[in-house]
Design an enzyme around this catalytic site. Structure first.
Site, PDB file in Angstrom:
ATOM      1  N   ASN A   7      15.820   7.967  -3.667  1.00  0.00           N
ATOM      2  CA  ASN A   7      17.250   7.713  -3.509  1.00  0.00           C
ATOM      3  C   ASN A   7      17.679   8.448  -2.248  1.00  0.00           C
ATOM      4  OD1 ASN A   7      20.113   8.052  -3.545  1.00  0.00           O
ATOM      5  ND2 ASN A   7      20.153   7.569  -5.725  1.00  0.00           N
ATOM      6  N   GLU A  34      20.407   3.550  -3.084  1.00  0.00           N
ATOM      7  CA  GLU A  34      21.669   4.000  -2.482  1.00  0.00           C
ATOM      8  C   GLU A  34      21.600   3.973  -0.953  1.00  0.00           C
ATOM      9  OE1 GLU A  34      24.813   6.534  -4.409  1.00  0.00           O
ATOM     10  OE2 GLU A  34      23.009   7.640  -4.987  1.00  0.00           O
ATOM     11  N   ASP A 151      15.675   5.201  -9.106  1.00  0.00           N
ATOM     12  CA  ASP A 151      16.586   6.161  -9.701  1.00  0.00           C
ATOM     13  C   ASP A 151      17.107   5.536 -10.988  1.00  0.00           C
ATOM     14  OD1 ASP A 151      18.649   7.791 -10.470  1.00  0.00           O
ATOM     15  OD2 ASP A 151      19.748   7.691  -8.582  1.00  0.00           O
ATOM     16  N   ASN A 153      18.680   7.175 -13.411  1.00  0.00           N
ATOM     17  CA  ASN A 153      19.813   7.879 -14.008  1.00  0.00           C
ATOM     18  C   ASN A 153      19.596   8.092 -15.509  1.00  0.00           C
ATOM     19  OD1 ASN A 153      21.837   8.695 -12.080  1.00  0.00           O
ATOM     20  ND2 ASN A 153      22.146   6.526 -11.622  1.00  0.00           N
ATOM     21  N   ASP A 222      14.311  10.301 -11.377  1.00  0.00           N
ATOM     22  CA  ASP A 222      13.654   9.310 -10.517  1.00  0.00           C
ATOM     23  C   ASP A 222      12.247   9.083 -11.054  1.00  0.00           C
ATOM     24  OD1 ASP A 222      15.652   9.218  -8.003  1.00  0.00           O
ATOM     25  OD2 ASP A 222      15.461  11.277  -8.718  1.00  0.00           O
ATOM     26  N   ASP A 251      20.407  14.336  -2.154  1.00  0.00           N
ATOM     27  CA  ASP A 251      20.344  15.183  -3.340  1.00  0.00           C
ATOM     28  C   ASP A 251      19.155  14.825  -4.227  1.00  0.00           C
ATOM     29  OD1 ASP A 251      21.633  12.783  -3.824  1.00  0.00           O
ATOM     30  OD2 ASP A 251      23.439  13.672  -4.672  1.00  0.00           O
ATOM     31  N   HIS A 252      18.429  13.762  -3.874  1.00  0.00           N
ATOM     32  CA  HIS A 252      17.176  13.386  -4.530  1.00  0.00           C
ATOM     33  C   HIS A 252      16.008  13.661  -3.580  1.00  0.00           C
ATOM     34  CE1 HIS A 252      19.025  10.653  -7.703  1.00  0.00           C
ATOM     35  NE2 HIS A 252      20.037  10.799  -6.850  1.00  0.00           N
TER      36      HIS A 252
END
Length: 267
Positions: A7, A34, A151, A153, A222, A251-252
């Site tokens: 991501n 993203e 990802d 989530n 992930d 942030d990933h």
């Protein structure tokens, strides 16, 4: 063959990091989530200069997924089946002919679903997961190397987050979310990272807020989910955590796996 999911949290904002990582890690197939850009805005030149073919399913300012590969795909499908009227760009599938066989690689960005009491967001997440399970069941019937990368989530287990009390009422950890993920596993899909490591803590995401990264307050959301035909070829996995420490990071971090196609190539 090295496959990866990442991501990127805005491909144009992270293009320097993406290029540096592609040079360093040298994956064969990458799923990006993203990308946050329409197809026409994807920064192709820098990546194509490294020898990668690019397929995108973009969306202005939000979501968006992409496939980067050292091979031109035989087939590309955009959008998760079953979502008539779903305008969010969260899924792309590529089929690749490679030395020693073929590989079906899907990149997904599963809805976050928060806040869970929202009348739209959490039901959309669960509906999307239902569609994903139906899609996976259909593809598994083909009995070929098949990867669902992205990802999700989804925090699968308590040890996949730094403090379960912080996450227990979050859409990423609620029982219906985890049950839907378990349905994928029950179809015969293997969580590649957990198949090769039981290490804890082992995270793939650290929030930008509250010093999450230096405190190692992370979560594992992930995932690389493999069909039996792909998991039979699994050699190793790695969470390339050091990338989180780069300047202007996502942030990933990338999650990678190595699959052995050499045995097939010589038969």
């Amino acid at each position: 063959m090295k496959i990866a999911t990442w991501n990127i949290n805005g491909v144009r904002a992270r293009i320097d990091n993406l290029v540096a990582w592609l040079k360093e890690s040298n994956p064969d197939i990458v799923g990006l989530q993203e990308i946050k850009t329409v197809d026409e805005g994807f920064p192709r030149a820098e990546i194509e200069a490294l020898g990668y073919h690019i397929e995108t399913h973009g969306q202005k300012g939000f979501n968006g997924v992409a496939l980067l590969s050292k091979f031109r795909p035989d087939e590309v499908n955009r959008g998760l089946p079953g979502g008539d009227g779903d305008e969010q760009s969260r899924f792309i599938e590529g089929v690749f002919s490679v030395e020693g066989g073929a590989i079906r690689f899907c990149c997904l960005y599963l809805p976050n679903g928060n806040p869970p009491d929202d009348p739209v967001k959490y039901p959309y997440k669960l509906s999307w997961m239902d569609r994903l399970v139906a899609f996976a069941e259909d593809r598994l019937a083909l009995e070929e190397p098949f990867i669902l990368a992205g990802d999700y989530n989804v925090i699968p287990e308590p040890h996949d987050c730094w403090d379960v009390k912080v996450w227990e009422r979050d859409a990423l950890y609620l029982p219906p979310t985890r049950q839907a993920f378990r349905r994928l596993e029950n179809l015969g899909l293997t969580d590649a990272v957990r198949a090769s490591s039981d290490a804890t803590p082992l995270y793939t995401f650290w929030d930008y807020q509250a010093g999450a990264w230096p405190k190692n307050n992370g979560i594992r959301i992930d995932h690389l989910m493999l069909s039996a035909e792909a998991s039979d070829r699994l050699v190793s996995t790695d969470v390339e955590k050091h990338v989180r420490n780069w300047e202007k990071p996502s942030d990933h971090v990338p999650v990678v796996a190595v699959l052995d196609y050499t045995a097939l190539a010589t038969t």
